[in-house]
Design an enzyme around this catalytic site. Sequence first.
Site, PDB file in Angstrom:
ATOM      1  N   PHE A 218     -18.825 -31.144  47.210  1.00 21.00           N
ATOM      2  CA  PHE A 218     -19.414 -32.440  47.561  1.00 21.00           C
ATOM      3  C   PHE A 218     -18.304 -33.437  47.918  1.00 21.00           C
ATOM      4  O   PHE A 218     -18.405 -34.182  48.901  1.00 21.00           O
ATOM      5  CB  PHE A 218     -20.265 -32.948  46.388  1.00 21.00           C
ATOM      6  CG  PHE A 218     -21.057 -34.170  46.722  1.00 21.00           C
ATOM      7  CD1 PHE A 218     -21.919 -34.179  47.811  1.00 21.00           C
ATOM      8  CD2 PHE A 218     -20.945 -35.325  45.961  1.00 21.00           C
ATOM      9  CE1 PHE A 218     -22.651 -35.320  48.138  1.00 21.00           C
ATOM     10  CE2 PHE A 218     -21.666 -36.467  46.273  1.00 21.00           C
ATOM     11  CZ  PHE A 218     -22.523 -36.460  47.363  1.00 21.00           C
TER      12      PHE A 218
ATOM     13  N   SER B  23     -23.639 -50.203  35.379  1.00 24.75           N
ATOM     14  CA  SER B  23     -24.926 -49.866  35.985  1.00 24.75           C
ATOM     15  C   SER B  23     -24.971 -48.347  36.115  1.00 24.75           C
ATOM     16  O   SER B  23     -23.930 -47.689  36.122  1.00 24.75           O
ATOM     17  CB  SER B  23     -25.085 -50.558  37.336  1.00 24.75           C
ATOM     18  OG  SER B  23     -23.970 -50.305  38.166  1.00 24.75           O
TER      19      SER B  23
ATOM     20  N   GLU C 126     -26.778 -44.867  38.076  1.00 24.98           N
ATOM     21  CA  GLU C 126     -27.525 -44.371  39.238  1.00 24.98           C
ATOM     22  C   GLU C 126     -28.234 -43.064  38.884  1.00 24.98           C
ATOM     23  O   GLU C 126     -27.644 -42.170  38.278  1.00 24.98           O
ATOM     24  CB  GLU C 126     -26.544 -44.148  40.395  1.00 24.98           C
ATOM     25  CG  GLU C 126     -27.216 -43.700  41.662  1.00 24.98           C
ATOM     26  CD  GLU C 126     -26.263 -43.696  42.846  1.00 24.98           C
ATOM     27  OE1 GLU C 126     -25.593 -44.725  43.080  1.00 24.98           O
ATOM     28  OE2 GLU C 126     -26.188 -42.666  43.525  1.00 24.98           O
TER      29      GLU C 126
ATOM     30  N   HIS D  43     -20.004 -48.617  37.917  1.00 26.85           N
ATOM     31  CA  HIS D  43     -21.280 -48.000  38.302  1.00 26.85           C
ATOM     32  C   HIS D  43     -21.133 -46.498  38.060  1.00 26.85           C
ATOM     33  O   HIS D  43     -20.199 -45.872  38.572  1.00 26.85           O
ATOM     34  CB  HIS D  43     -21.546 -48.276  39.788  1.00 26.85           C
ATOM     35  CG  HIS D  43     -22.846 -47.731  40.290  1.00 26.85           C
ATOM     36  ND1 HIS D  43     -24.064 -48.326  40.034  1.00 26.85           N
ATOM     37  CD2 HIS D  43     -23.127 -46.628  41.046  1.00 26.85           C
ATOM     38  CE1 HIS D  43     -25.039 -47.626  40.617  1.00 26.85           C
ATOM     39  NE2 HIS D  43     -24.492 -46.582  41.227  1.00 26.85           N
TER      40      HIS D  43
ATOM     41  N   ASP E 174     -27.647 -40.622  55.712  1.00 23.68           N
ATOM     42  CA  ASP E 174     -27.295 -39.463  56.540  1.00 23.68           C
ATOM     43  C   ASP E 174     -28.573 -38.861  57.090  1.00 23.68           C
ATOM     44  O   ASP E 174     -29.613 -38.922  56.443  1.00 23.68           O
ATOM     45  CB  ASP E 174     -26.576 -38.417  55.686  1.00 23.68           C
ATOM     46  CG  ASP E 174     -25.220 -38.910  55.241  1.00 23.68           C
ATOM     47  OD1 ASP E 174     -24.454 -39.355  56.110  1.00 23.68           O
ATOM     48  OD2 ASP E 174     -24.945 -38.878  54.028  1.00 23.68           O
TER      49      ASP E 174
HETATM   50  P1  FAD Z   1     -22.123 -47.652  56.723  1.00 24.36           P
HETATM   51  O1  FAD Z   1     -21.566 -48.581  55.732  1.00 24.36           O
HETATM   52  O2  FAD Z   1     -22.957 -48.184  57.825  1.00 24.36           O
HETATM   53  O3  FAD Z   1     -20.982 -46.809  57.390  1.00 24.36           O
HETATM   54  C1  FAD Z   1     -19.947 -46.204  56.611  1.00 24.36           C
HETATM   55  C2  FAD Z   1     -18.698 -46.125  57.457  1.00 24.36           C
HETATM   56  O4  FAD Z   1     -18.820 -45.142  58.455  1.00 24.36           O
HETATM   57  C3  FAD Z   1     -18.456 -47.430  58.137  1.00 24.36           C
HETATM   58  O5  FAD Z   1     -17.388 -48.053  57.532  1.00 24.36           O
HETATM   59  C4  FAD Z   1     -18.208 -47.106  59.561  1.00 24.36           C
HETATM   60  O6  FAD Z   1     -16.892 -47.503  59.902  1.00 24.36           O
HETATM   61  C5  FAD Z   1     -18.350 -45.623  59.679  1.00 24.36           C
HETATM   62  N1  FAD Z   1     -19.336 -45.276  60.675  1.00 24.36           N
HETATM   63  C6  FAD Z   1     -20.650 -45.368  60.554  1.00 24.36           C
HETATM   64  N2  FAD Z   1     -21.257 -44.916  61.639  1.00 24.36           N
HETATM   65  C7  FAD Z   1     -20.279 -44.543  62.487  1.00 24.36           C
HETATM   66  C8  FAD Z   1     -20.265 -44.010  63.765  1.00 24.36           C
HETATM   67  N3  FAD Z   1     -21.407 -43.745  64.425  1.00 24.36           N
HETATM   68  N4  FAD Z   1     -19.064 -43.745  64.336  1.00 24.36           N
HETATM   69  C9  FAD Z   1     -17.916 -44.002  63.679  1.00 24.36           C
HETATM   70  N5  FAD Z   1     -17.878 -44.514  62.438  1.00 24.36           N
HETATM   71  C10 FAD Z   1     -19.041 -44.780  61.860  1.00 24.36           C
HETATM   72  N6  FAD Z   1     -27.241 -41.736  51.006  1.00 24.36           N
HETATM   73  C11 FAD Z   1     -28.578 -41.535  50.959  1.00 24.36           C
HETATM   74  O7  FAD Z   1     -29.133 -40.844  51.831  1.00 24.36           O
HETATM   75  N7  FAD Z   1     -29.333 -42.065  49.956  1.00 24.36           N
HETATM   76  C12 FAD Z   1     -28.789 -42.835  48.980  1.00 24.36           C
HETATM   77  O8  FAD Z   1     -29.511 -43.299  48.088  1.00 24.36           O
HETATM   78  C13 FAD Z   1     -27.396 -43.081  49.012  1.00 24.36           C
HETATM   79  N8  FAD Z   1     -26.788 -43.867  48.085  1.00 24.36           N
HETATM   80  C14 FAD Z   1     -25.455 -44.131  48.183  1.00 24.36           C
HETATM   81  C15 FAD Z   1     -24.870 -45.004  47.259  1.00 24.36           C
HETATM   82  C16 FAD Z   1     -23.514 -45.301  47.331  1.00 24.36           C
HETATM   83  C17 FAD Z   1     -22.921 -46.263  46.342  1.00 24.36           C
HETATM   84  C18 FAD Z   1     -22.700 -44.694  48.345  1.00 24.36           C
HETATM   85  C19 FAD Z   1     -21.223 -44.987  48.410  1.00 24.36           C
HETATM   86  C20 FAD Z   1     -23.268 -43.843  49.263  1.00 24.36           C
HETATM   87  C21 FAD Z   1     -24.638 -43.546  49.193  1.00 24.36           C
HETATM   88  N9  FAD Z   1     -25.268 -42.714  50.129  1.00 24.36           N
HETATM   89  C22 FAD Z   1     -26.625 -42.491  50.061  1.00 24.36           C
HETATM   90  C23 FAD Z   1     -24.479 -42.048  51.171  1.00 24.36           C
HETATM   91  C24 FAD Z   1     -24.491 -42.809  52.498  1.00 24.36           C
HETATM   92  O9  FAD Z   1     -25.801 -42.886  52.991  1.00 24.36           O
HETATM   93  C25 FAD Z   1     -23.613 -42.052  53.482  1.00 24.36           C
HETATM   94  O10 FAD Z   1     -22.278 -42.138  53.114  1.00 24.36           O
HETATM   95  C26 FAD Z   1     -23.810 -42.413  54.949  1.00 24.36           C
HETATM   96  O11 FAD Z   1     -23.076 -41.478  55.734  1.00 24.36           O
HETATM   97  C27 FAD Z   1     -23.306 -43.779  55.321  1.00 24.36           C
HETATM   98  O12 FAD Z   1     -24.135 -44.777  54.897  1.00 24.36           O
HETATM   99  P2  FAD Z   1     -23.488 -46.234  54.600  1.00 24.36           P
HETATM  100  O13 FAD Z   1     -24.509 -47.190  54.312  1.00 24.36           O
HETATM  101  O14 FAD Z   1     -22.394 -46.063  53.653  1.00 24.36           O
HETATM  102  O15 FAD Z   1     -22.943 -46.492  56.074  1.00 24.36           O
END
Ligand code: FAD
Length: 305
Positions: free
Chosen positions: A224, A20, A22, A274, A114
């Site tokens: 990054f 896939s 991105e 991916h 973020d």
């Molecule tokens: P989660 O899975 O909710 O959290 C990630 C980890 O951080 C968890 O395991 C948790 O243990 C820890 N955590 C979360 N919050 C807290 C807290 N308050 N205190 C302590 N620990 C905590 N970002 C974008 O803006 N747009 C995108 O399109 C995008 N695409 C992405 C695609 C992929 C495949 C990946 C890997 C990342 C992508 N990101 C994107 C980045 C992502 O949004 C960031 O890494 C963000 O910080 C966490 O989102 P998440 O869904 O991974 O979080």
Amino acid sequence: MALLKTRPSRDDTAGLPKVSFEFFPPKSEAMEQSLWQSIERLAPISPTFVSVTYGAGGSTRERTHATVNRLLEETRLVPAAHLTCVGAQRNEVDEIVANYWQMGVRHIVALRGDPQSGMDAAYEPEPGAYINAADLVAGIARIADFDISVSAYPEKHPESATVEADIDMLQAKVDGGAHRAITQFFFDNDVYFRYLDRVRARGIDIPIVPGILPVVHFDRMCSFAEKCGTHVPGWMADRFDGLDNDPETRQLVAAAVAAEQVIDLLDRGVDTFHFYTMNKADLVYAICRLLGLGRTGLLQTSSTG
Ligand code: FAD
């Protein structure tokens, strides 16, 4: 070298890896053109899906929608829309999700995201918002029967205290309805396999698809990677050393580095990848060719047009 070990044969169409791609939504007319050139170039590889990112704090909302819409209308590729819940109310997010379903989108990459102020800002869910990615996944699954991908962090998310805490969050996302996880990019395959062992030991059985980042600009990638918590091995710095003003050699080295990584994963049983394309087709196309994909002799079905 692992590269020499795996060469899919000409007749071996059944066991080919799945990939896939991105992309990020373009900011300008010129970027739009280059994105669509890349999509057209990569379409004959027949990716399982192509995903479109969502800018920090939902900052690319309209552009993400427009790109996903164009993929639906002008290609036979399967789009996956990234969606984050940071800085938005539940009802706004739900409306986007319902709208995607209506448009014909069936795959969402669900993320917490973020804050718009950047990755360094501390995350605080606002009242009325989904509190994290797991909460978002459960919300999406309640709205419609989407294919849902989520993130995974083999080297742990920078905010996470431990890898185990990260895996707790992955478990919560699976419980909410996630079907696969895509990893943050990494360069040391042993790190990925150690993480996979820990995930499987916890009974999580969804695919954990490695996210591969072919390196376009080494220095930019390093800063990054530092923010993401991805370790850049010293041998990589050695290979790119002194190539800042030599784009042709840099491109060859980048292709070799990514190809070695992917072929090693393949040799060790990984069959789905991916690619973080950075909207550039050349490196990813070349690596997919090494995986045996995109040959004109194969009856490829997905393409643009
Ligand atoms: P989660 O899975 O909710 O959290 C990630 C980890 O951080 C968890 O395991 C948790 O243990 C820890 N955590 C979360 N919050 C807290 C807290 N308050 N205190 C302590 N620990 C905590 N970002 C974008 O803006 N747009 C995108 O399109 C995008 N695409 C992405 C695609 C992929 C495949 C990946 C890997 C990342 C992508 N990101 C994107 C980045 C992502 O949004 C960031 O890494 C963000 O910080 C966490 O989102 P998440 O869904 O991974 O979080």
